[in-house]
Write a protein that holds these residues in place. Structure first.
Motif, short mmCIF file in Angstrom:
data_model
loop_
_atom_site.label_atom_id
_atom_site.label_comp_id
_atom_site.label_asym_id
_atom_site.label_seq_id
_atom_site.Cartn_x
_atom_site.Cartn_y
_atom_site.Cartn_z
N ASP A 94 53.95 115.42 -10.39
CA ASP A 94 53.98 116.84 -11.63
C ASP A 94 54.76 117.08 -12.64
O ASP A 94 55.96 116.07 -11.76
N SER A 95 54.75 118.13 -13.02
CA SER A 95 55.86 118.11 -14.38
C SER A 95 56.57 119.00 -13.60
O SER A 95 57.59 119.77 -14.67
N GLY A 96 56.14 120.09 -12.65
CA GLY A 96 56.15 120.97 -11.85
C GLY A 96 57.41 120.90 -10.78
O GLY A 96 58.75 120.94 -10.79
N TYR A 97 56.29 121.17 -9.56
CA TYR A 97 58.28 120.57 -8.43
C TYR A 97 57.98 119.83 -7.69
O TYR A 97 58.54 119.72 -6.65
N SER A 98 58.00 118.62 -8.91
CA SER A 98 58.38 117.15 -8.15
C SER A 98 57.24 117.11 -7.04
O SER A 98 57.87 116.37 -5.50
N THR A 99 56.17 117.02 -7.19
CA THR A 99 54.80 116.92 -5.69
C THR A 99 54.45 115.70 -6.30
O THR A 99 54.38 115.43 -7.57
N LEU A 100 53.97 114.80 -5.58
CA LEU A 100 53.44 113.53 -5.45
C LEU A 100 51.96 113.29 -5.47
O LEU A 100 52.03 113.67 -4.13
N THR A 101 51.01 113.02 -6.21
CA THR A 101 50.08 112.86 -6.00
C THR A 101 49.29 111.12 -5.27
O THR A 101 50.19 110.71 -6.88
N PHE A 102 49.02 110.72 -4.79
CA PHE A 102 48.94 109.92 -4.12
C PHE A 102 47.39 109.25 -4.23
O PHE A 102 46.28 109.78 -3.77
N GLY A 103 47.02 107.84 -4.87
CA GLY A 103 45.75 107.73 -4.71
C GLY A 103 45.40 106.91 -3.01
O GLY A 103 46.74 106.72 -2.19
N LYS A 104 44.50 106.45 -3.12
CA LYS A 104 44.21 106.48 -1.35
C LYS A 104 44.60 105.42 -0.91
O LYS A 104 44.71 104.16 -0.52
N GLY A 105 44.92 104.05 -2.68
CA GLY A 105 45.82 102.85 -2.01
C GLY A 105 44.53 101.70 -2.24
O GLY A 105 43.44 101.74 -2.02
N THR A 106 45.29 100.25 -1.83
CA THR A 106 44.40 99.18 -2.19
C THR A 106 44.97 97.87 -1.43
O THR A 106 46.48 97.53 -1.43
N MET A 107 44.67 97.72 -0.56
CA MET A 107 44.58 96.33 0.53
C MET A 107 44.89 95.60 0.00
O MET A 107 43.30 94.98 -0.34
N LEU A 108 45.67 94.40 -0.27
CA LEU A 108 45.90 92.80 -0.70
C LEU A 108 45.93 91.99 0.77
O LEU A 108 46.93 92.73 1.64
N LEU A 109 45.38 91.17 0.76
CA LEU A 109 45.43 90.33 1.70
C LEU A 109 45.49 88.74 1.24
O LEU A 109 45.35 88.53 -0.03
N VAL A 110 47.01 88.22 1.38
CA VAL A 110 47.23 87.36 0.85
C VAL A 110 47.04 86.45 2.31
O VAL A 110 47.56 86.33 2.64
N SER A 111 46.02 85.30 1.58
CA SER A 111 46.05 84.43 2.40
C SER A 111 47.22 83.12 2.37
O SER A 111 47.80 82.49 1.33
N PRO A 112 47.66 82.44 3.34
CA PRO A 112 48.54 80.73 3.51
C PRO A 112 47.37 80.00 3.20
O PRO A 112 46.68 79.39 2.85
#
Lengths: 111, 112
Positions: free
Chosen positions: A93-111
């Motif tokens: 945010d543009s105020g007090y430097s607090t971050l809002t996070f998404g819940k995340g995306t899991m990435l799986l890379v298979s060999p």
């Protein structure tokens, strides 16, 4: 209320492919955007930051920002099994430097 | 160089017991400090942040509290833990306004 949305995944890609991770945010006043990588059981690690519209490249990682569309993305080229992790999008945010996070995306890379 | 320390790494506490988690930052002065919680299957939730000694802002009403007794020390406390307090607690700091956070290694709390 500020919101950051990500697909939870998992996103599965074969080794050597390009992984594309997406994120949308609700606060039009946001100016700073970040991507974190989090391995299972570990704390998040900052991998990319972007502040201006367009692309920013760092090694195999490219962050893309489109403020008009309120959209941030992360491309991982030549994906490796060691890239398998959860990727968190974060918006400051543009105020007090607090971050809002998404819940995340899991990435799986298979060999 | 700047480093952030968090302890303990893991903690198992009974319901109703008190809690104290400590975070310290080295190699910098007057950092902004943050406490986040990551519950199972949920995202990172901002709990408290501090822009200076004695200055605490709370984001989520709950039975937790925070204090900043020294410039580089941030403490998360509870008088009586609830089952819902279980989670991964992360301390973070920021050097430059508008920059990204650096996280500590985290404390995994299980309330039983």
């Amino acid at each position: 209320q500020k919101e950051v949305e990500q697909n939870s995944g998992p996103l599965s890609v074969p080794e050597g492919a390009i992984a594309s991770l997406n994120c949308t945010y609700s606060d039009r006043g946001s100016q700073s955007f970040f991507w974190y990588r989090q391995y299972s059981g570990k704390s998040p690690e900052l991998i990319m930051s972007i502040y201006s519209n367009g692309d920013k490249e760092d090694g195999r990682f490219t962050a893309q920002l489109n403020k008009a569309s309120q959209y941030v993305s992360l491309l991982i080229r030549d994906s490796q099994p060691s890239d398998s992790a959860t990727y968190l999008c974060a918006v400051m945010d543009s105020g007090y430097s607090t971050l809002t996070f998404g819940k995340g995306t899991m990435l799986l890379v298979s060999p | 160089s700047q480093t952030i320390h968090q302890w303990p790494a893991t903690l198992v506490q009974p319901v109703g017991s008190p809690l104290s988690l400590e975070c310290t930052v080295e190699g910098t002065s007057n950092p902004n400090l943050y406490w986040y919680r990551q519950a199972a299957g949920r995202g990172l939730q901002l709990l408290f942040y501090s822009v200076g000694i004695g200055q605490i802002s709370s984001e989520v009403p709950q039975n937790l509290s925070a204090s900043r007794p020294q410039d580089r020390q941030f403490i998360l406390s509870s008088k009586k833990l609830l089952l819902s307090d279980s989670g991964f607690y992360l301390c973070a700091w920021i050097r430059d306004r508008g920059g990204g956070y650096t996280f500590g290694s985290g404390t995994r709390l299980t309330v039983v």
